[in-house]
Structures are given as C-alpha cells and as structure tokens.
Design a protein around this motif. Sequence first.
Motif, PDB file in Angstrom:
ATOM      1  N   TRP A 165       0.830  -1.212   0.000  1.00  0.00           N
ATOM      2  CA  TRP A 165       0.000   0.000   0.000  1.00  0.00           C
ATOM      3  C   TRP A 165       0.860   1.257   0.000  1.00  0.00           C
ATOM      4  N   LEU A 166       1.990   1.185   0.657  1.00  0.00           N
ATOM      5  CA  LEU A 166       2.897   2.331   0.730  1.00  0.00           C
ATOM      6  C   LEU A 166       3.363   2.759  -0.660  1.00  0.00           C
ATOM      7  N   GLN A 167       3.408   1.818  -1.602  1.00  0.00           N
ATOM      8  CA  GLN A 167       3.855   2.125  -2.958  1.00  0.00           C
ATOM      9  C   GLN A 167       2.900   3.054  -3.699  1.00  0.00           C
ATOM     10  N   ASN A 168       1.664   3.166  -3.208  1.00  0.00           N
ATOM     11  CA  ASN A 168       0.704   4.051  -3.869  1.00  0.00           C
ATOM     12  C   ASN A 168       1.013   5.530  -3.640  1.00  0.00           C
ATOM     13  N   TYR A 169       1.756   5.847  -2.609  1.00  0.00           N
ATOM     14  CA  TYR A 169       2.000   7.244  -2.261  1.00  0.00           C
ATOM     15  C   TYR A 169       3.174   7.816  -3.033  1.00  0.00           C
ATOM     16  N   PRO A 170       3.027   9.002  -3.596  1.00  0.00           N
ATOM     17  CA  PRO A 170       4.186   9.698  -4.177  1.00  0.00           C
ATOM     18  C   PRO A 170       5.063  10.241  -3.058  1.00  0.00           C
ATOM     19  N   SER A 171       6.279  10.604  -3.409  1.00  0.00           N
ATOM     20  CA  SER A 171       7.181  11.206  -2.424  1.00  0.00           C
ATOM     21  C   SER A 171       6.807  12.660  -2.192  1.00  0.00           C
ATOM     22  N   PRO A 172       7.122  13.217  -1.030  1.00  0.00           N
ATOM     23  CA  PRO A 172       6.827  14.635  -0.778  1.00  0.00           C
ATOM     24  C   PRO A 172       7.508  15.525  -1.820  1.00  0.00           C
ATOM     25  N   ASN A 173       6.849  16.615  -2.183  1.00  0.00           N
ATOM     26  CA  ASN A 173       7.461  17.541  -3.156  1.00  0.00           C
ATOM     27  C   ASN A 173       7.591  18.960  -2.598  1.00  0.00           C
ATOM     28  N   VAL A 174       7.174  19.150  -1.339  1.00  0.00           N
ATOM     29  CA  VAL A 174       7.380  20.432  -0.654  1.00  0.00           C
ATOM     30  C   VAL A 174       7.746  20.128   0.798  1.00  0.00           C
ATOM     31  N   PRO A 175       8.444  21.035   1.466  1.00  0.00           N
ATOM     32  CA  PRO A 175       8.746  20.823   2.884  1.00  0.00           C
ATOM     33  C   PRO A 175       7.457  20.718   3.704  1.00  0.00           C
ATOM     34  N   LEU A 176       7.504  19.923   4.740  1.00  0.00           N
ATOM     35  CA  LEU A 176       6.343  19.741   5.591  1.00  0.00           C
ATOM     36  C   LEU A 176       5.963  21.056   6.257  1.00  0.00           C
ATOM     37  N   SER A 177       4.698  21.455   6.093  1.00  0.00           N
ATOM     38  CA  SER A 177       4.241  22.729   6.634  1.00  0.00           C
ATOM     39  C   SER A 177       3.622  22.538   8.010  1.00  0.00           C
TER      40      SER A 177
END
Length: 298
Positions: free
Chosen positions: A56-68
């Motif tokens: 299931w983790l494979q469905n998520y893209p990687s972050p593209n902005v710093p965590l707000s």
Amino acid sequence: EDRVPNLAERSGNFANDNISGIIYDPGTYNPTTGTSNPFPGNIIPQNRFNSFGKLWLQNYPSPNVPLSSSNINYIANVPSTDSSDTEISRIDWNISSSQQLTGTYMHFVSARGNDSIVPNLFGNYYDTSGTNTMVQETYIISPTVVNIAKFGFNRGNVLETVLGAGAKNYATYYGLKNVNPQPQQYAPPAVVLTGYTSFASPYAPQGALQNRFQYADEVDWTKGNHNIAFGGEFVRSQFNGNWVVLNNAQYTFDGSATSEYINGKRSSTSTGNALADLLLGYPQNAVVADGISVGYFR
C-alpha cells in the motif's frame, strides 16, 4: 494539498515524525500490566513490515514540498471534469390526410469527477446518461374511428466508479482474506489513515442500467354522444444493478496499535501513528461485505 509518508517514515523511522511522539511495539503488550514497550529509537525494523503495508505504501508519491505547519508536504494539480450535454429533437410527418407520424428523441449525458494524486488509481467519477424516444402513428380509419399506435423506449444509466476499477483482482494482489467481490466490482480497498492522505472509495464501482420498452395501441370510436376507447399495452423492463457497499473492504488505521497504554487504556497524549500501524498490519477497524450484490432483473 496532501500529507504523504516521507522517506524516513517509509523506512520505518519515526524518530523525527510530526504526527506522533514515541511509538510503541504492540508485539510487546503485556496484558498483566496493560503496557507495551517503545520501539528503540522510534524505528520499526523492516523485517516487521506487513506485506499489505509495504504494497500500500507504494501508492504514495514522495513529498514535493517541505512539511508545513498545517501538515502538508505534497501539492499537485489533479485533473477533473464536469460536463453535460442535452439533445432534444422532434419530427412531425403528415403522411396523408388520414395518417400522421410523430417522433421525439431526448438524450442527456453528464460526467463529473476528479483524479487522485496516484496516476490511474482512486479518483472518483460519476457518469449519468438517459435516453427517451417515442414514435406515434395516428390513423383515421373513418370519421368516427381513430387508431393510435405508440412505441416508446427509455434507457437510464447511473455509474459511480474509481480509476483502476476492473484492472485486476486487488484482493488477490494485496493478499486480503475474506474479500470476494465480483469481477465487475474489482477495485482497490478503502484505506483510512489518520493524519495522512487516505485513499477510500468504499462504495464504488457501482451503478445501474435500466431499459424500458413500451408498446401500446388504442382505438377511439365515437358513437353518437358516446366516446369509446379500447386497446392494449405491453411493457418490458430490464434492470441490471451492481451494488458495492464495502465489497472491496475498508481498513482504518488510527495509531491505536502503536499508542502508549497505561493500565490497559490508551494514552490521551501518546496516541501512536497510523502509518506505523499500517506498516505493522494492525488496523483499528476492518469491514467487508460478503456475498453477491449483482443482479439482473427482468
């Protein structure tokens, strides 16, 4: 705007996680003391990862902005659609002074929905269409007798679907037990992940298609001061229904498995991490509907 797992979390490292403080190992829970031990360094060993959680983790893209500060680390524009069309037409033909033909046609189609942050998966779409047509022949047999023959057809189609529906048997792919949807109902399970972006469409794909055929004939007879009408009608209906209510299962992860427990009660301050629960394979709740919910009625 979404919150997706970062690289550290994907590897099981929650040492610098903003959602949880200390995460606890549910495998160490002691029913006598009602407590469990923390994972050393707030890191889950990868050999403890559950196979479903890894997939299931494979469905998520990687972050593209710093965590707000509002818990967002992924921003993207996803395609969406909202359109509708209507067609209406009518024809009148005076074949002769005693015979007239009338026909009408109406058609409506609507499509709306949006993709998700996962290409070709999870986006919800709603398609609705309807067709209604009628042909009527009026024939004057004599000055006192008129025959009216009618044919009508109505078709309605309502569908809610998700991207990826029908592509494969997701229950088999994810290794889900006691999840047995019909092939036309194949879709990813709904997974609710507290604190993170969830992918959940527990009621799709579903919809219904109805066809209705109508044949009628009427004779109107004027006899002096009396009007007499008689005739007959035949109606045939077809209804194909597909009802999905958790047929592909829904799993909720809320951090309860990796939460701290004090005397057997969940802590109100150290509440665990939903993603950690997912990686370990401990849902707080799992629901699935079993049985056949596809029907063809005539």
